[in-house]
Design an enzyme around this catalytic site. Structure first.
Site, PDB file in Angstrom:
ATOM      1  N   TRP A 101      -7.101 -15.053   8.598  1.00  0.00           N
ATOM      2  CA  TRP A 101      -6.258 -13.963   9.435  1.00  0.00           C
ATOM      3  C   TRP A 101      -6.869 -12.694   9.754  1.00  0.00           C
ATOM      4  O   TRP A 101      -6.463 -12.263  10.923  1.00  0.00           O
ATOM      5  CB  TRP A 101      -5.059 -13.626   8.296  1.00  0.00           C
ATOM      6  CG  TRP A 101      -4.101 -15.098   7.824  1.00  0.00           C
ATOM      7  CD1 TRP A 101      -4.258 -15.269   6.502  1.00  0.00           C
ATOM      8  CD2 TRP A 101      -3.668 -15.747   8.665  1.00  0.00           C
ATOM      9  NE1 TRP A 101      -3.263 -16.575   6.677  1.00  0.00           N
ATOM     10  CE2 TRP A 101      -3.206 -16.564   8.053  1.00  0.00           C
ATOM     11  CE3 TRP A 101      -3.391 -15.726  10.020  1.00  0.00           C
ATOM     12  CZ2 TRP A 101      -1.961 -17.691   8.439  1.00  0.00           C
ATOM     13  CZ3 TRP A 101      -2.505 -16.938  10.851  1.00  0.00           C
ATOM     14  CH2 TRP A 101      -2.016 -17.777   9.702  1.00  0.00           C
ATOM     15  N   ASP A 175      -2.628  -5.548   7.371  1.00  0.00           N
ATOM     16  CA  ASP A 175      -1.611  -6.733   7.346  1.00  0.00           C
ATOM     17  C   ASP A 175      -1.429  -7.328   5.833  1.00  0.00           C
ATOM     18  O   ASP A 175      -2.402  -7.457   4.906  1.00  0.00           O
ATOM     19  CB  ASP A 175      -2.553  -7.896   7.812  1.00  0.00           C
ATOM     20  CG  ASP A 175      -1.919  -9.175   7.816  1.00  0.00           C
ATOM     21  OD1 ASP A 175      -0.803  -9.225   7.173  1.00  0.00           O
ATOM     22  OD2 ASP A 175      -2.378 -10.314   8.399  1.00  0.00           O
ATOM     23  N   LYS A 199       6.571 -14.879   3.467  1.00  0.00           N
ATOM     24  CA  LYS A 199       5.763 -14.971   2.109  1.00  0.00           C
ATOM     25  C   LYS A 199       6.425 -14.348   0.967  1.00  0.00           C
ATOM     26  O   LYS A 199       6.449 -14.958   0.083  1.00  0.00           O
ATOM     27  CB  LYS A 199       4.151 -14.326   2.335  1.00  0.00           C
ATOM     28  CG  LYS A 199       3.626 -14.802   3.496  1.00  0.00           C
ATOM     29  CD  LYS A 199       2.938 -16.037   3.588  1.00  0.00           C
ATOM     30  CE  LYS A 199       2.496 -16.924   4.673  1.00  0.00           C
ATOM     31  NZ  LYS A 199       1.545 -15.937   5.727  1.00  0.00           N
TER      32      LYS A 199
HETATM   33  C1  LIG Z   1       0.919 -15.953   6.848  1.00  0.00           C
HETATM   34  C2  LIG Z   1      -0.084 -14.981   7.407  1.00  0.00           C
HETATM   35  C3  LIG Z   1      -0.179 -14.349   8.635  1.00  0.00           C
HETATM   36  C4  LIG Z   1       0.557 -15.149   9.909  1.00  0.00           C
HETATM   37  O1  LIG Z   1       2.046 -14.745   9.827  1.00  0.00           O
HETATM   38  P1  LIG Z   1       2.761 -15.341  11.091  1.00  0.00           P
HETATM   39  O2  LIG Z   1       4.181 -14.560  10.758  1.00  0.00           O
HETATM   40  O3  LIG Z   1       3.067 -16.674  10.973  1.00  0.00           O
HETATM   41  O4  LIG Z   1       2.271 -14.869  12.314  1.00  0.00           O
HETATM   42  C5  LIG Z   1      -0.963 -13.363   8.883  1.00  0.00           C
HETATM   43  N1  LIG Z   1      -1.640 -12.503   8.000  1.00  0.00           N
HETATM   44  C6  LIG Z   1      -1.530 -12.943   6.840  1.00  0.00           C
HETATM   45  C7  LIG Z   1      -2.249 -12.409   5.718  1.00  0.00           C
HETATM   46  C8  LIG Z   1      -0.554 -14.275   6.320  1.00  0.00           C
HETATM   47  O5  LIG Z   1      -0.578 -14.515   4.958  1.00  0.00           O
END
Ligand SMILES: *Cc1c(COP(=O)(O)O)cnc(C)c1O
Length: 360
Positions: A101, A175, A199
């Protein structure tokens, strides 16, 4: 049979949250209307989004310098949008590379401007959290991923990284898709936090953004939709917001509040993670993939020492209703995602299977 859902995302939600969400699709607030068919400008929906925002502020102790937004496009759109809004003209951005990511965030930043990788754990297949040099180049912002969903590593403290950002007079962006609302931390150290909801907060379809209102470059030449200022001014209502995902987020936030807030969630998360890591370390058939001190409390990655047990273990997991336990296709092995809503009882079910496999 209700499964023990260890899926990495979209992932487990509290059962009562799902029930209330289902009811809202039939009828919301006894209006004789479904949540899906009321106007996002109606008082009934405004109340929902306002309560969701204020619960986020309350649970994470966020002051008025910040705006809470519910956007669309996932964390993946935030990779580009954050770079676009935080990069100054002719500036440089700094990234910590801790896996898939963060690498994707880095790729998007490169489309905006010069991008430096300040630290990386790529040399050991992202199995640890790298150290960051205290003295960094003159950068516009520092971006990192607090929890690496795929590899199972986590920044357990933001102390060092926020100190470095402060000492170098740079913005801090994170993030937090896979560990937001799982532990206490100081929002004030950050200029931007984003997290895909699927998540730890709700279903896919909305992205939580926490932004410091004076922290980014105001630039009305940016595409309207990609400009944070648009969404701040319109209070997440620039266009039709994803009403259902936002409502389910609200239900989750109420549930967290009722449980005693982030403090008690965190305590429970640590307990759950310790239980499973202890078993991985004790059990002669398994080993953990990542460096012990950087092990994630959200995504527990592990392997069988001998692949010959794989088939039996998979079948045993299946038989007791364990779901979503396989590692990401890029690394294999196993990954138990143990987000907020996963009950300790499910952890015990998994541990029991691991022990029975060893006793076979
Ligand atoms: C799942 C995830 C993403 C991607 O998320 P989307 O909402 O599908 O774009 C980005 N960063 C992390 C740390 C993730 O776990």
């Amino acid at each position: 049979m209700k499964k023990h859902n260890f899926s990495a995302g979209p992932s487990i939600l509290n059962h009562n949250v799902i029930k209330a969400a289902a009811e809202s699709v039939i009828d919301i607030n006894n209006l004789g209307l479904s949540l899906l068919e009321i106007s996002h400008r109606s008082n009934d929906f405004i109340k929902i989004i306002e309560e969701a925002k204020s619960l986020i502020k309350d649970l994470l102790n966020i002051n008025e310098q910040y705006e809470v937004l519910f956007l669309q496009g996932g964390a993946s759109l935030q990779f580009y949008m954050s770079a676009l809004n935080f990069a100054k003209r002719n500036g440089k951005a700094g990234y910590i590379d801790t896996g898939t990511w963060s690498s994707k965030a880095i790729d998007e930043s490169k489309k905006v401007g010069e991008t430096l990788i300040l630290a990386s754990s790529k040399d050991q297949n992202y199995t640890y959290i790298p150290e960051i040099n205290e003295k960094i180049d003159n950068i516009d912002y520092l971006h990192f991923t607090s929890n690496n969903t795929i590899y199972g590593t986590q920044f357990h403290s933001f102390e060092n990284i926020s100190k470095i950002a402060l000492a170098n007079n740079t913005k801090l962006i994170c993030d937090m898709s896979s560990d937001i609302l799982s532990k206490e931390f100081d929002v004030n150290k950050f200029d931007l936090i984003y997290a895909g909801a699927q998540k730890n907060i709700g279903p896919a379809g909305t992205t939580l953004v926490i932004i410091r209102k004076d922290g980014f470059e105001k630039n009305n030449k940016l595409p309207t939709y990609l400009n944070y200022q648009t969404h701040i001014e319109k209070q997440s209502m620039f266009n039709t917001p994803p009403v259902f995902p936002i409502y389910v987020c609200l239900l989750t936030l109420r549930w967290i509040k009722k449980l005693g807030g982030i403090k008690s969630i965190e305590k429970n998360n640590i307990k759950k993670a310790n239980l499973i890591y202890d078993e991985i370390d004790r059990n002669s058939l398994f080993y953990g993939i990542v460096k012990q001190k950087d092990r994630s409390n959200m995504n527990v990655t592990f392997q069988l020492k001998n692949k010959k047990h794989e088939d039996t273990f998979n079948k045993m997991c299946h038989a007791v209703g364990i779901s979503g336990i396989y590692g990401h296709r890029s690394i294999g092995g196993y990954r138990a995602s143990i987000y907020n809503a996963l009950k300790t009882e499910s952890i015990y079910v998994l541990i029991d299977v691991m022990q029975k496999l060893e006793q076979k």
